[in-house]
Design a protein around this motif. Structure first.
Motif, PDB file in Angstrom:
ATOM      1  N   LEU A  67       0.848  -1.191   0.000  1.00  0.00           N
ATOM      2  CA  LEU A  67       0.000   0.000   0.000  1.00  0.00           C
ATOM      3  C   LEU A  67       0.883   1.241   0.000  1.00  0.00           C
ATOM      4  O   LEU A  67       0.644   2.193  -0.748  1.00  0.00           O
ATOM      5  CB  LEU A  67      -0.941   0.002   1.206  1.00  0.00           C
ATOM      6  N   GLY A  68       1.929   1.224   0.812  1.00  0.00           N
ATOM      7  CA  GLY A  68       2.857   2.353   0.846  1.00  0.00           C
ATOM      8  C   GLY A  68       3.501   2.600  -0.511  1.00  0.00           C
ATOM      9  O   GLY A  68       3.590   3.747  -0.967  1.00  0.00           O
ATOM     10  N   LEU A  69       3.919   1.526  -1.176  1.00  0.00           N
ATOM     11  CA  LEU A  69       4.517   1.659  -2.508  1.00  0.00           C
ATOM     12  C   LEU A  69       3.489   2.199  -3.497  1.00  0.00           C
ATOM     13  O   LEU A  69       3.797   3.076  -4.310  1.00  0.00           O
ATOM     14  CB  LEU A  69       5.057   0.312  -2.983  1.00  0.00           C
ATOM     15  N   SER A  70       2.272   1.723  -3.431  1.00  0.00           N
ATOM     16  CA  SER A  70       1.221   2.197  -4.330  1.00  0.00           C
ATOM     17  C   SER A  70       0.918   3.671  -4.099  1.00  0.00           C
ATOM     18  O   SER A  70       0.746   4.437  -5.049  1.00  0.00           O
ATOM     19  CB  SER A  70      -0.057   1.366  -4.132  1.00  0.00           C
ATOM     20  N   VAL A  71       0.874   4.076  -2.840  1.00  0.00           N
ATOM     21  CA  VAL A  71       0.640   5.480  -2.525  1.00  0.00           C
ATOM     22  C   VAL A  71       1.809   6.323  -3.044  1.00  0.00           C
ATOM     23  O   VAL A  71       1.605   7.414  -3.593  1.00  0.00           O
ATOM     24  CB  VAL A  71       0.404   5.682  -1.012  1.00  0.00           C
ATOM     25  N   ALA A  72       3.032   5.823  -2.918  1.00  0.00           N
ATOM     26  CA  ALA A  72       4.201   6.552  -3.429  1.00  0.00           C
ATOM     27  C   ALA A  72       4.068   6.789  -4.932  1.00  0.00           C
ATOM     28  O   ALA A  72       4.339   7.890  -5.428  1.00  0.00           O
ATOM     29  CB  ALA A  72       5.488   5.793  -3.118  1.00  0.00           C
ATOM     30  N   SER A  73       3.616   5.780  -5.658  1.00  0.00           N
ATOM     31  CA  SER A  73       3.406   5.924  -7.097  1.00  0.00           C
ATOM     32  C   SER A  73       2.351   6.992  -7.378  1.00  0.00           C
ATOM     33  O   SER A  73       2.519   7.835  -8.275  1.00  0.00           O
ATOM     34  CB  SER A  73       2.980   4.575  -7.688  1.00  0.00           C
ATOM     35  N   ALA A 107       5.176  11.317   2.358  1.00  0.00           N
ATOM     36  CA  ALA A 107       5.516  12.156   1.205  1.00  0.00           C
ATOM     37  C   ALA A 107       6.677  11.490   0.480  1.00  0.00           C
ATOM     38  O   ALA A 107       7.369  10.636   1.044  1.00  0.00           O
ATOM     39  CB  ALA A 107       5.908  13.557   1.659  1.00  0.00           C
ATOM     40  N   ILE A 108       6.885  11.885  -0.783  1.00  0.00           N
ATOM     41  CA  ILE A 108       7.997  11.323  -1.546  1.00  0.00           C
ATOM     42  C   ILE A 108       8.972  12.412  -1.974  1.00  0.00           C
ATOM     43  O   ILE A 108       8.605  13.564  -2.169  1.00  0.00           O
ATOM     44  CB  ILE A 108       7.540  10.551  -2.799  1.00  0.00           C
ATOM     45  N   THR A 109      10.204  11.972  -2.103  1.00  0.00           N
ATOM     46  CA  THR A 109      11.258  12.756  -2.730  1.00  0.00           C
ATOM     47  C   THR A 109      11.927  11.830  -3.731  1.00  0.00           C
ATOM     48  O   THR A 109      12.183  10.663  -3.418  1.00  0.00           O
ATOM     49  CB  THR A 109      12.306  13.234  -1.698  1.00  0.00           C
ATOM     50  N   ALA A 110      12.184  12.343  -4.929  1.00  0.00           N
ATOM     51  CA  ALA A 110      12.870  11.555  -5.962  1.00  0.00           C
ATOM     52  C   ALA A 110      14.088  12.338  -6.435  1.00  0.00           C
ATOM     53  O   ALA A 110      14.032  13.549  -6.600  1.00  0.00           O
ATOM     54  CB  ALA A 110      11.927  11.276  -7.130  1.00  0.00           C
ATOM     55  N   ARG A 111      15.181  11.619  -6.627  1.00  0.00           N
ATOM     56  CA  ARG A 111      16.396  12.223  -7.164  1.00  0.00           C
ATOM     57  C   ARG A 111      16.782  11.431  -8.409  1.00  0.00           C
ATOM     58  O   ARG A 111      16.801  10.200  -8.388  1.00  0.00           O
ATOM     59  CB  ARG A 111      17.519  12.174  -6.141  1.00  0.00           C
ATOM     60  N   VAL A 112      17.067  12.145  -9.489  1.00  0.00           N
ATOM     61  CA  VAL A 112      17.434  11.489 -10.748  1.00  0.00           C
ATOM     62  C   VAL A 112      18.828  10.893 -10.593  1.00  0.00           C
ATOM     63  O   VAL A 112      19.785  11.609 -10.312  1.00  0.00           O
ATOM     64  CB  VAL A 112      17.380  12.480 -11.935  1.00  0.00           C
ATOM     65  N   ARG A 113      18.900   9.581 -10.765  1.00  0.00           N
ATOM     66  CA  ARG A 113      20.192   8.885 -10.670  1.00  0.00           C
ATOM     67  C   ARG A 113      20.858   8.773 -12.035  1.00  0.00           C
ATOM     68  O   ARG A 113      22.048   9.015 -12.167  1.00  0.00           O
ATOM     69  CB  ARG A 113      20.005   7.489 -10.101  1.00  0.00           C
ATOM     70  N   VAL A 132      10.324   7.504   0.598  1.00  0.00           N
ATOM     71  CA  VAL A 132       9.033   7.814   1.210  1.00  0.00           C
ATOM     72  C   VAL A 132       9.323   8.104   2.675  1.00  0.00           C
ATOM     73  O   VAL A 132       9.929   7.278   3.370  1.00  0.00           O
ATOM     74  CB  VAL A 132       8.044   6.637   1.087  1.00  0.00           C
ATOM     75  N   THR A 133       8.913   9.278   3.122  1.00  0.00           N
ATOM     76  CA  THR A 133       9.129   9.660   4.516  1.00  0.00           C
ATOM     77  C   THR A 133       7.790   9.845   5.221  1.00  0.00           C
ATOM     78  O   THR A 133       6.783  10.143   4.591  1.00  0.00           O
ATOM     79  CB  THR A 133       9.940  10.971   4.618  1.00  0.00           C
ATOM     80  N   ASN A 134       7.813   9.679   6.540  1.00  0.00           N
ATOM     81  CA  ASN A 134       6.600   9.937   7.325  1.00  0.00           C
ATOM     82  C   ASN A 134       6.639  11.355   7.887  1.00  0.00           C
ATOM     83  O   ASN A 134       7.567  12.124   7.600  1.00  0.00           O
ATOM     84  CB  ASN A 134       6.414   8.870   8.413  1.00  0.00           C
ATOM     85  N   GLN A 135       5.656  11.680   8.688  1.00  0.00           N
ATOM     86  CA  GLN A 135       5.514  13.032   9.220  1.00  0.00           C
ATOM     87  C   GLN A 135       6.676  13.431  10.120  1.00  0.00           C
ATOM     88  O   GLN A 135       6.915  14.628  10.333  1.00  0.00           O
ATOM     89  CB  GLN A 135       4.181  13.181   9.962  1.00  0.00           C
ATOM     90  N   SER A 136       7.439  12.483  10.611  1.00  0.00           N
ATOM     91  CA  SER A 136       8.602  12.785  11.448  1.00  0.00           C
ATOM     92  C   SER A 136       9.882  12.914  10.630  1.00  0.00           C
ATOM     93  O   SER A 136      10.949  13.164  11.195  1.00  0.00           O
ATOM     94  CB  SER A 136       8.792  11.679  12.491  1.00  0.00           C
ATOM     95  N   GLY A 137       9.776  12.685   9.327  1.00  0.00           N
ATOM     96  CA  GLY A 137      10.950  12.754   8.467  1.00  0.00           C
ATOM     97  C   GLY A 137      11.704  11.442   8.356  1.00  0.00           C
ATOM     98  O   GLY A 137      12.737  11.370   7.674  1.00  0.00           O
ATOM     99  N   ALA A 138      11.213  10.388   9.009  1.00  0.00           N
ATOM    100  CA  ALA A 138      11.867   9.079   8.931  1.00  0.00           C
ATOM    101  C   ALA A 138      11.587   8.445   7.575  1.00  0.00           C
ATOM    102  O   ALA A 138      10.455   8.498   7.072  1.00  0.00           O
ATOM    103  CB  ALA A 138      11.365   8.167  10.044  1.00  0.00           C
ATOM    104  N   ILE A 139      12.610   7.836   6.997  1.00  0.00           N
ATOM    105  CA  ILE A 139      12.421   7.113   5.734  1.00  0.00           C
ATOM    106  C   ILE A 139      11.749   5.781   6.056  1.00  0.00           C
ATOM    107  O   ILE A 139      12.281   4.974   6.820  1.00  0.00           O
ATOM    108  CB  ILE A 139      13.760   6.888   5.007  1.00  0.00           C
ATOM    109  N   VAL A 140      10.561   5.561   5.478  1.00  0.00           N
ATOM    110  CA  VAL A 140       9.814   4.325   5.722  1.00  0.00           C
ATOM    111  C   VAL A 140       9.943   3.349   4.555  1.00  0.00           C
ATOM    112  O   VAL A 140       9.851   2.137   4.749  1.00  0.00           O
ATOM    113  CB  VAL A 140       8.338   4.608   6.066  1.00  0.00           C
TER     114      VAL A 140
END
Length: 157
Positions: A67-73, A107-113, A132-140
């Protein structure tokens, strides 16, 4: 009828190390219930509060990792950088780092590799490092997405 430019970036507009931000979204009870129904994954860690409180190791239910991956998409689509210009999702390498809980805002952040032109497709491959990070800024969740992107249309001759 005159066509308008798609909202997404064309292949030529991606540059190595470019950072792309997406919007945030809160994971709800309805998201977990609907994802269980859609996927058929009714694992008790996601669907049974009493079981999850005793056995999850977190004291509560966790959202499905997929679900998290789908939401990221979906957040990438909402951000607009792939809207109307992504031709195909070619693959991914994905890690589930920490749980996502009902009520978390992700939320998501993407960097072009990497970018690689593909003349035969009229565009090229863009490889993104996505977090994908949560509201605390942790990468989930985190990983690499490979996308085939449409190239900029040639001017009419």
């Amino acid at each position: 009828m005159e066509r308008t430019r798609p909202r997404g970036l064309y292949f030529e507009e991606f540059a190595v190390d470019q950072e792309l931000q997406g919007p945030a979204r809160t994971i709800t009870e309805a998201d977990v219930v609907q994802f269980a129904g859609l996927s058929g994954d009714y694992n008790q860690l996601h669907t049974d509060a009493v079981y999850a409180a005793r056995h999850s190791g977190y004291g509560k239910r966790i959202a499905h990792g997929l679900l998290g991956l789908s939401v990221a998409s979906g957040l990438a689509a909402r951000a607009g950088f792939i809207e109307g210009t992504a031709l195909a999702f070619l693959g991914l390498d994905w890690r589930f780092k920490k749980p996502i809980f009902i009520g978390d805002t992700v939320a998501i952040t993407a960097r072009v590799r990497r970018v690689r032109p593909m003349a035969s497709s009229g565009g090229g491959i863009v490889v993104l490092d996505v977090s994908v990070t949560n509201q605390s800024g942790a990468i989930v969740q985190q990983g690499e997405w490979s996308l085939l992107m449409r190239g900029r249309p040639q001017a009419a001759e």
